[in-house]
Design a protein around this motif. Structure first.
Motif, PDB file in Angstrom:
ATOM      1  N   UNK A   1       0.836  -1.193   0.000  1.00 62.05           N
ATOM      2  CA  UNK A   1       0.000   0.000   0.000  1.00 62.05           C
ATOM      3  C   UNK A   1       0.873   1.246   0.000  1.00 62.05           C
ATOM      4  N   UNK A   2       0.570   2.143  -0.900  1.00 57.88           N
ATOM      5  CA  UNK A   2       1.296   3.408  -0.979  1.00 57.88           C
ATOM      6  C   UNK A   2       0.306   4.546  -0.854  1.00 57.88           C
ATOM      7  N   UNK A   3       0.213   5.112   0.342  1.00 59.47           N
ATOM      8  CA  UNK A   3      -0.647   6.263   0.568  1.00 59.47           C
ATOM      9  C   UNK A   3       0.199   7.523   0.445  1.00 59.47           C
ATOM     10  N   UNK A   4      -0.313   8.475  -0.307  1.00 61.02           N
ATOM     11  CA  UNK A   4       0.421   9.720  -0.506  1.00 61.02           C
ATOM     12  C   UNK A   4      -0.541  10.899  -0.444  1.00 61.02           C
TER      13      UNK A   4
ATOM     14  N   UNK B   1      -7.167  -0.939  -3.648  1.00 61.65           N
ATOM     15  CA  UNK B   1      -7.873  -1.434  -4.826  1.00 61.65           C
ATOM     16  C   UNK B   1      -7.463  -0.647  -6.066  1.00 61.65           C
ATOM     17  N   UNK B   2      -7.390   0.650  -5.930  1.00 63.81           N
ATOM     18  CA  UNK B   2      -6.972   1.497  -7.049  1.00 63.81           C
ATOM     19  C   UNK B   2      -5.566   1.122  -7.512  1.00 63.81           C
ATOM     20  N   UNK B   3      -4.668   0.896  -6.568  1.00 56.88           N
ATOM     21  CA  UNK B   3      -3.292   0.524  -6.908  1.00 56.88           C
ATOM     22  C   UNK B   3      -3.238  -0.856  -7.549  1.00 56.88           C
ATOM     23  N   UNK B   4      -4.040  -1.791  -7.042  1.00 54.29           N
ATOM     24  CA  UNK B   4      -4.057  -3.147  -7.612  1.00 54.29           C
ATOM     25  C   UNK B   4      -4.550  -3.121  -9.049  1.00 54.29           C
ATOM     26  N   UNK B   5      -5.608  -2.367  -9.296  1.00 49.67           N
ATOM     27  CA  UNK B   5      -6.151  -2.266 -10.651  1.00 49.67           C
ATOM     28  C   UNK B   5      -5.103  -1.665 -11.582  1.00 49.67           C
ATOM     29  N   UNK B   6      -4.416  -0.639 -11.112  1.00 50.93           N
ATOM     30  CA  UNK B   6      -3.377  -0.018 -11.930  1.00 50.93           C
ATOM     31  C   UNK B   6      -2.254  -1.018 -12.220  1.00 50.93           C
ATOM     32  N   UNK B   7      -1.885  -1.818 -11.217  1.00 47.51           N
ATOM     33  CA  UNK B   7      -0.839  -2.830 -11.413  1.00 47.51           C
ATOM     34  C   UNK B   7      -1.280  -3.879 -12.419  1.00 47.51           C
ATOM     35  N   UNK B   8      -2.509  -4.336 -12.302  1.00 40.95           N
ATOM     36  CA  UNK B   8      -3.015  -5.356 -13.222  1.00 40.95           C
ATOM     37  C   UNK B   8      -3.067  -4.807 -14.643  1.00 40.95           C
ATOM     38  N   UNK B   9      -3.570  -3.583 -14.776  1.00 42.62           N
ATOM     39  CA  UNK B   9      -3.682  -2.980 -16.104  1.00 42.62           C
ATOM     40  C   UNK B   9      -2.324  -2.765 -16.748  1.00 42.62           C
ATOM     41  N   UNK B  10      -1.317  -2.487 -15.946  1.00 43.20           N
ATOM     42  CA  UNK B  10       0.015  -2.252 -16.510  1.00 43.20           C
ATOM     43  C   UNK B  10       0.819  -3.542 -16.647  1.00 43.20           C
TER      44      UNK B  10
END
Length: 95
Positions: free
Chosen positions: A3-6, A63-72
């Motif tokens: 998890x990367x919260x910024x 979830x947002x980060x996971x989706x971005x990882x999957x898409x990339x």
């Protein structure tokens, strides 16, 4: 899943957690002072909601980060079914 919260997301989660921390301290103080049960439960419910909201914000960010990882194409060794199962488990842990 790391998890990367910024920025604003980090500030929002920390604010919610600090609010819950203050409310829990208030509940402890109220119990020590022998305050009315209804007041204690009301304050405890507010702390619980603040913790839930922080948890949901963390999960939404994850979830947002996971989706971005999957898409990339960067799945970090997890297939999409394993990722779905992990996210489902996280959501259910707050239910």
């Amino acid at each position: 899943m790391e998890l990367e919260l910024e920025g604003d997301a980090l500030r929002a989660v920390l604010n919610r957690l600090r609010r819950a921390q203050g409310q829990i301290s208030g509940v402890i103080r109220m119990i020590e002072e022998g305050r009315d049960c209804e007041d204690v439960v009301t304050q405890l419910a507010a702390a619980s909601r603040a913790l839930d909201r922080a948890g949901f914000a963390i999960i939404a960010t994850g979830l947002q980060q996971c989706v971005a990882d999957i898409e990339s194409g960067r799945k970090n060794g997890d297939d999409s079914e394993a990722m779905r199962a992990r996210l489902e488990k996280l959501f259910l842990s707050l239910a």
